[in-house]
Motif scaffolding. Structure first.
Motif, PDB file in Angstrom:
ATOM      1  N   ILE A 170       3.690  12.276   2.198  1.00 21.24           N
ATOM      2  CA  ILE A 170       3.099  10.396   2.077  1.00 21.24           C
ATOM      3  C   ILE A 170       3.388  10.630   3.505  1.00 21.24           C
ATOM      4  O   ILE A 170       4.531  10.483   4.015  1.00 21.24           O
ATOM      5  CB  ILE A 170       3.014  10.452   1.124  1.00 21.24           C
TER       6      ILE A 170
ATOM      7  N   HIS B  47       0.653  -1.445   0.248  1.00 22.21           N
ATOM      8  CA  HIS B  47      -0.109   0.512   0.283  1.00 22.21           C
ATOM      9  C   HIS B  47       0.785   1.615  -0.160  1.00 22.21           C
ATOM     10  O   HIS B  47       0.086   1.892  -0.534  1.00 22.21           O
ATOM     11  CB  HIS B  47      -0.869   0.014   1.082  1.00 22.21           C
TER      12      HIS B  47
ATOM     13  N   ALA C  83       1.009   4.116  -3.479  1.00 24.31           N
ATOM     14  CA  ALA C  83       0.737   5.756  -2.187  1.00 24.31           C
ATOM     15  C   ALA C  83       1.938   6.925  -3.153  1.00 24.31           C
ATOM     16  O   ALA C  83       2.034   7.181  -3.755  1.00 24.31           O
ATOM     17  CB  ALA C  83       1.236   5.673  -1.328  1.00 24.31           C
TER      18      ALA C  83
ATOM     19  N   ARG D 182       1.804   7.277  -6.901  1.00 26.88           N
ATOM     20  CA  ARG D 182       1.035   8.159  -7.189  1.00 26.88           C
ATOM     21  C   ARG D 182       1.911   8.964  -7.177  1.00 26.88           C
ATOM     22  O   ARG D 182       1.164   9.784  -7.953  1.00 26.88           O
ATOM     23  CB  ARG D 182      -0.570   7.983  -6.157  1.00 26.88           C
ATOM     24  N   ASN D 183       2.023   9.418  -5.895  1.00 29.13           N
ATOM     25  CA  ASN D 183       2.629  10.374  -6.135  1.00 29.13           C
ATOM     26  C   ASN D 183       1.981  11.439  -5.737  1.00 29.13           C
ATOM     27  O   ASN D 183       2.475  12.983  -5.882  1.00 29.13           O
ATOM     28  CB  ASN D 183       4.192  10.926  -7.120  1.00 29.13           C
ATOM     29  N   VAL D 184       1.113  11.424  -4.927  1.00 27.83           N
ATOM     30  CA  VAL D 184       0.370  12.598  -4.469  1.00 27.83           C
ATOM     31  C   VAL D 184       0.155  12.595  -2.764  1.00 27.83           C
ATOM     32  O   VAL D 184      -0.188  11.246  -1.888  1.00 27.83           O
ATOM     33  CB  VAL D 184      -1.043  12.317  -5.140  1.00 27.83           C
ATOM     34  N   ASP D 185      -0.066  14.262  -2.126  1.00 27.15           N
ATOM     35  CA  ASP D 185      -0.361  13.908  -0.674  1.00 27.15           C
ATOM     36  C   ASP D 185      -1.117  12.696   0.159  1.00 27.15           C
ATOM     37  O   ASP D 185      -2.151  12.889  -0.468  1.00 27.15           O
ATOM     38  CB  ASP D 185      -0.305  15.447  -0.390  1.00 27.15           C
ATOM     39  N   ASP D 186      -0.596  12.068   0.830  1.00 28.96           N
ATOM     40  CA  ASP D 186      -1.672  11.418   1.036  1.00 28.96           C
ATOM     41  C   ASP D 186      -1.145  10.652   2.956  1.00 28.96           C
ATOM     42  O   ASP D 186       0.458  11.250   3.302  1.00 28.96           O
ATOM     43  CB  ASP D 186      -1.351   9.515   1.138  1.00 28.96           C
ATOM     44  N   HIS D 187      -1.821  10.545   4.079  1.00 31.01           N
ATOM     45  CA  HIS D 187      -1.679  10.115   4.846  1.00 31.01           C
ATOM     46  C   HIS D 187      -2.086   8.083   5.421  1.00 31.01           C
ATOM     47  O   HIS D 187      -3.831   8.311   5.182  1.00 31.01           O
ATOM     48  CB  HIS D 187      -2.605  10.575   5.678  1.00 31.01           C
ATOM     49  N   LEU D 188      -1.453   7.318   5.149  1.00 29.45           N
ATOM     50  CA  LEU D 188      -1.501   6.068   5.254  1.00 29.45           C
ATOM     51  C   LEU D 188      -1.616   5.659   6.958  1.00 29.45           C
ATOM     52  O   LEU D 188      -0.907   5.786   7.278  1.00 29.45           O
ATOM     53  CB  LEU D 188      -0.816   4.811   5.042  1.00 29.45           C
TER      54      LEU D 188
END
Length: 376
Positions: A240, A193, A197, A200-206
């Protein structure tokens, strides 16, 4: 290294008279195979192997071992122990498989389908009175907290956790938001996962809820850092974040303990005593220096202080350390064979299975004809 006796709740359960009674019932149901968790003593493995043909397993291979056994030996009864949570969770997994498509089942084991899974359920037995005291911390209150506060997080559960936590993660798995299995299964899930992420190289919080003992955090952090480093060196990364949630009893973590013998100044001691430590090891699973069980009070008995006490006795001129020296198991089984010889055979059966994905011919012969006669 401890001056006290180091035990294990699972190993103790398997050495009990109740477990012997469980296997005596198995010995009366032919053909039967005993699948025993690796965290048991060599004496137990030897004793049980003489009662019922036995193969050891880990959480990583237990499902594959049982499914292969049912596939390879017609009308087989499988008796699993001593971890009751793992046994119940495996049974729950197989029940859920009966409503999967044949294609989904084949991805788990190519020889099985809905019909074969349904037919094996009555022949799968597990011990009811054994548990790991660390995984026992994932009870009703923890599940309630996860439902209330982490309903949007990825959920993970080890095969050894109580059924409520396992079921919660199984439900999340059907939505693509969870995983159940071994520590390696959980680690791979988190890594995959994070890779997605990063791609995708997009701001994210896993956010991952860790349904296993705290010692695994160390290996997760190491794997996450390695992935971040590999991507940061190749391109500019988005922001990320990865959050690992360990919603367990406070017993799973501990405060540092610093005394005057460390010769730290008072201000440093004060700072250190405020640090919360999540005990852990590098990787893997099981009761070893290579992984797992870092929250177990038995494992904590192998402390740095104990190691220093041993080292201070060197050189061992007065033979003081003889009490710590490992010795060969020269004890005999009830059939007059060496415990070391008989107890190692279930482990060798597992190694054969890991290498070939099939039960060894010798074990199959023992299951069908009994341990008293061996194949030529």
């Amino acid at each position: 290294m401890s001056s006290e006796q180091i035990g294990c709740s699972l190993a103790d359960a398997a050495s009990s008279s109740a477990y012997t009674h469980f296997l005596k019932a198995a010995s009366r149901s032919s053909p039967s195979l005993h699948v025993i968790y690796i965290n048991t003593s060599l004496e137990t493995k030897a004793r049980t192997h003489e009662l019922v043909p036995t193969i050891t397993c880990t959480s990583s291979n237990v499902v594959a071992t049982i499914l292969q056994a049912f596939s390879q030996i017609p009308d087989l009864n499988v008796w699993y122990g001593p971890d009751s949570y793992m046994g119940a969770n495996i049974a729950d997994l197989f029940k859920r498989m009966t409503i999967m498509s044949d294609e989904e089942i084949a991805e788990i084991h190519s020889d099985h389908n809905r019909e074969t899974i349904s037919s094996l359920l009555p022949r799968l037995h597990y011990y009811q009175n054994g548990n790991c005291i660390v995984h026992d911390m994932f009870g009703h209150e923890v599940v309630k907290k996860i439902k209330e506060e982490y309903c949007d997080a990825f959920l993970t559960a080890h095969f050894e956790v109580p059924g409520e936590m396992f079921s919660l993660s199984m439900e999340a798995k059907t939505r693509g938001m969870g995983v159940v299995g071994s520590t390696q299964n959980i680690l791979d899930f988190i890594k995959n996962h994070l890779k997605q992420a990063l791609d995708r190289n997009v701001d994210d919080h896993l956010q991952f809820v860790l349904g296993t003992e705290s010692g695994m955090i160390t290996s997760i952090v190491a794997a996450i850092r390695k992935l971040f480093d590999s991507y940061e060196s190749s391109k500019e990364c988005a922001s990320i974040e990865v959050e690992i949630v360990l919603p367990v009893s406070p017993d799973a973590v501990s405060k540092t303990s610093v005394d005057d013998s460390h010769n730290f100044c008072s201000s440093v001691i004060t700072d250190l005593e405020q640090i919360t430590i999540v005990p852990g090891v590098v990787s893997g699973e099981g009761c070893s220096i290579h992984g797992g069980c870092a929250s177990c009070p038995y494992m904590k008995m192998n402390s740095l202080g104990s190691l220093l006490n041993v080292c201070q006795q060197l050189p061992d001129e007065d033979n003081i350390l003889s009490v710590y020296r490992a010795s060969r198991l020269n004890a005999k089984t009830s059939h007059g064979k060496l415990v070391a010889e008989v107890g190692c055979e279930p482990i060798l059966h597992m190694r054969h299975f890991q290498a070939t994905k099939r039960l060894p011919d010798k074990l199959v012969y023992q299951v069908i004809h009994g341990n008293g006669r061996e194949s030529s």
